[in-house]
Write an enzyme that holds these catalytic residues in place. Structure first.
Site, short mmCIF file in Angstrom:
data_model
loop_
_atom_site.label_atom_id
_atom_site.label_comp_id
_atom_site.label_asym_id
_atom_site.label_seq_id
_atom_site.Cartn_x
_atom_site.Cartn_y
_atom_site.Cartn_z
N ASP A 132 19.35 50.87 -66.69
CA ASP A 132 19.90 52.00 -67.45
C ASP A 132 19.42 51.98 -68.90
O ASP A 132 18.95 50.96 -69.40
CB ASP A 132 21.44 52.01 -67.40
N GLU A 152 24.14 48.04 -67.97
CA GLU A 152 24.16 47.09 -69.09
C GLU A 152 24.54 47.77 -70.40
O GLU A 152 25.25 47.21 -71.22
CB GLU A 152 22.77 46.43 -69.24
C1 LIG Z 1 14.72 34.89 -88.20
C2 LIG Z 1 15.39 36.07 -87.69
C3 LIG Z 1 14.52 37.27 -87.60
C4 LIG Z 1 15.28 38.33 -86.98
C5 LIG Z 1 14.44 39.50 -86.70
C6 LIG Z 1 14.69 39.88 -85.31
C7 LIG Z 1 14.32 41.27 -85.04
C8 LIG Z 1 14.93 41.57 -83.73
C9 LIG Z 1 14.70 42.91 -83.34
C10 LIG Z 1 15.30 43.43 -82.32
C11 LIG Z 1 16.25 42.76 -81.43
C12 LIG Z 1 16.87 43.80 -80.58
C13 LIG Z 1 17.62 43.23 -79.45
C14 LIG Z 1 17.35 44.06 -78.22
C15 LIG Z 1 18.29 43.76 -77.13
C16 LIG Z 1 18.99 45.01 -76.74
C17 LIG Z 1 20.15 44.74 -75.87
C18 LIG Z 1 21.13 45.87 -75.94
O1 LIG Z 1 20.88 46.96 -76.36
N1 LIG Z 1 22.36 45.61 -75.51
C19 LIG Z 1 23.47 46.50 -75.65
C20 LIG Z 1 24.23 46.24 -76.87
O2 LIG Z 1 24.10 45.21 -77.51
O3 LIG Z 1 25.04 47.12 -77.24
ZN LIG Z 2 18.89 46.26 -73.15
ZN LIG Z 3 20.14 48.60 -75.28
#
Ligand SMILES: CCCCCCCC/C=C\CCCCCCCC(=O)NCC(=O)O
Ligand SMILES: [Zn+2]
Ligand SMILES: [Zn+2]
Length: 523
Positions: free
Chosen positions: A145, A210
């Site tokens: 999703d 999710e």
């Molecule tokens: C030394 C630290 C550097 C940090 C920089 C990190 C940059 C990270 C960029 C993106 C991370 C995004 C995470 C993606 C996972 C998405 C999961 C999601 O959408 N889950 C639903 C929710 O959390 O609501």
């Molecule tokens: Zn995700």
């Molecule tokens: Zn997401």
């Protein structure tokens, strides 16, 4: 006046000793910090050691196969599998997606090595049988999703078009998370076509909800495995990625493997006042009271906790790749955490690892322009730092808002997730690290804290080794594309992802980790 001279010189003598003592302390601190800077390189260890030989099947894709692979990926992006709420999913699209999987990966579905089950109508569980059943299985997760997307927000291409612009494929789900869904199955399809049979069995779990907490998909898949008494060696889900230029002062790109994820709380704020005629308004309206509360929350971020959680490990692993002043500071967070934390807090994507973040995501009030609104509501979504808990965060919020008229209800919340091992003896972490370096030798690998939440949290009773990573290449500004506009992935990045999963699956066939300077590790 006569006694002032000797008294003064006595004071002067004491001051001299105090000054010398302070100087000695400072010099010792500096020496310790310098020694740490020169010696801290936690990235030696297994890199130099000898890995058990396994048959490695390279993908060596033809131009036609490359095109086919991208066509299938684009088809996946074009299906709008949007989750709006736990009870509002695009089930037509989810059904269409199930058919696409069968059509795109015929070998996976036909293989005698693979068992496939549909769970909770739209989620998928695959078991790929290994030839050596005494090896503990592992699991790869992804989700089907996506969050909603609206072209009018400023997309350069319609969000469900999978349009190609300058070798990038645009569309909702290209980064979150159809690149993993399709990448994992595509790797397995090619491996099976080339006659591969794994030694270590593994599961693939594809959740369908999710983005609205995974209470139906991932939770039921995890429950099913628990009922079957499955224990996993480790589990890999989406989460962190490759950062390239995102951390100022870091020489070269780095792969961050999420060894934990932040906690989460969604809090509903509401204010109720008497409705009435807008021509005779009271001094404060429900909307005004609520807006002031929300403003106080935005003006007073949660306290800086940088260095008090596993983000410390990130900097210790990356320290040797930072340029000079930052290398000194990253190696000595015991001293410099407050300064480094302030520096990281300047950008949203790095601020997220320094504290519990507060995001006002919904605000509603009023039904007509000439009626005083009786109810105003806002939703605040917090991502909780590893050193905080839901309870502490709720208390801090109440204190910051400081207004009894604003009611606060916890809608959903959970504490930060346990930290998985990233030591030299950790099978999951080291296999991931090796696989990343096999495919992308230019990367530095470090543990990290995933600031968002993933389906993996539902699997915490099946393994202690939960990792969150996909080799998505993120340059400055790319993190904002996730759940934002112009989500996209380069064609090369998608191909590399297939290569990564193919390498990972084959690397998991080792029985043990190689001998490091601290001994042999049996699994
Ligand atoms: C030394 C630290 C550097 C940090 C920089 C990190 C940059 C990270 C960029 C993106 C991370 C995004 C995470 C993606 C996972 C998405 C999961 C999601 O959408 N889950 C639903 C929710 O959390 O609501
Ligand atoms: Zn995700
Ligand atoms: Zn997401």
């Amino acid at each position: 006046m006569a006694g002032a001279g000797p008294k003064k010189s006595k004071v002067f003598r004491y001051l001299k000793y105090i000054f010398l003592a302070v100087l000695c302390v400072l010099l010792s601190l500096f020496t310790v910090a310098l020694l740490r800077t020169l010696s801290l390189n936690v990235n030696v260890g297994l890199q130099l050691a000898h890995w058990e030989e396994t048959n490695h099947i390279g993908l060596d894709l033809s131009q036609r196969q490359r095109e086919e692979m991208l066509t299938r990926f684009k088809e996946a992006i074009r299906i709008p599998t949007v989750s709006y709420s736990p009870t509002d999913l695009n089930t037509t699209a989810l059904r269409e997606f199930s058919s696409l999987l069968r059509k795109a990966f015929p070998t996976v579905f036909a293989s005698s090595l693979v068992q496939h089950e549909v769970v909770a109508e739209y989620s998928h569980l695959f078991w790929v049988q290994g030839s050596q059943p005494d090896l503990l299985p592992y699991m790869l997760l992804a989700h089907i999703d996506v969050v909603p997307a609206s072209e009018s927000d400023g997309w350069e291409a319609p969000p469900f078009s999978a349009k190609e612009i300058d070798d990038f494929i645009y569309g909702r789900g290209t980064l979150d998370n159809k690149e993993c869904v399709m990448g994992i199955l595509q790797a397995l399809e090619y491996l099976l076509l080339r006659g591969y049979a794994p030694r270590r069995g593994f599961y693939i779990g594809l959740g369908h909800d999710e983005e609205v907490s995974g209470f139906n998909g991932a939770m039921n898949v995890a429950r099913l495995l628990e009922q079957r008494h499955v224990q996993l060696s480790f589990l890999l889900d989406e989460g962190l990625l490759v950062v390239d230029g995102v951390l100022k002062g870091l020489d070269g790109p780095a792969a961050l493997i999420g060894v934990t994820e932040k906690g989460m709380a969604t809090v509903k704020l509401s204010v109720i006042t008497a409705p009435g005629h807008s021509s005779m308004p009271p001094r404060e309206s429900s909307i005004g009271i609520l807006a002031a509360a929300v403003k106080r929350l935005e003006d007073n971020p949660m306290p800086m906790l940088f260095g008090q959680g596993p983000e410390r490990g990130t900097f210790e692993h990356l320290a040797h790749k930072f340029n000079f002043p930052l290398r000194f500071m990253a190696s000595n967070l015991w001293l410099f955490a407050p300064i480094v934390g302030r520096f990281l807090a300047l950008k949203p994507e790095t601020n997220a690892i320094t504290r519990t973040t507060t995001a006002v995501t919904m605000f509603n009030g009023g039904v007509k322009y000439n009626i005083l609104p009786s109810v105003a509501e806002a939703y605040v979504n917090l991502r909780i730092h590893s050193a905080h808990s839901v309870r502490e965060v709720m208390d801090l919020m109440e204190w910051t808002v400081g207004d009894q008229r604003v009611r606060m209800d916890l809608v959903e919340g959970f504490d930060p997730l346990p930290v998985s091992s990233y030591s030299e003896t950790s099978f999951g972490f080291q296999i991931l690290k090796k696989s990343i370096l096999d495919v992308f030798p230019q990367l530095t690998v470090a543990p990290g804290v995933c600031m968002a939440n993933t389906d993996s949290r539902h699997y915490k009773d099946l393994t202690t080794g939960v990792y969150r990573f996909a080799p998505i290449w993120a340059k400055p500004g790319d993190a904002q594309r996730i759940h934002g506009i112009n989500e996209r992935i380069s064609k090369k990045n998608y191909e590399d992802m297939v290569g990564f999963y193919s390498t990972l699956i084959q690397n998991c066939d080792v029985r043990t980790l190689p001998e490091s300077h601290s001994g042999v590790h049996e699994f």
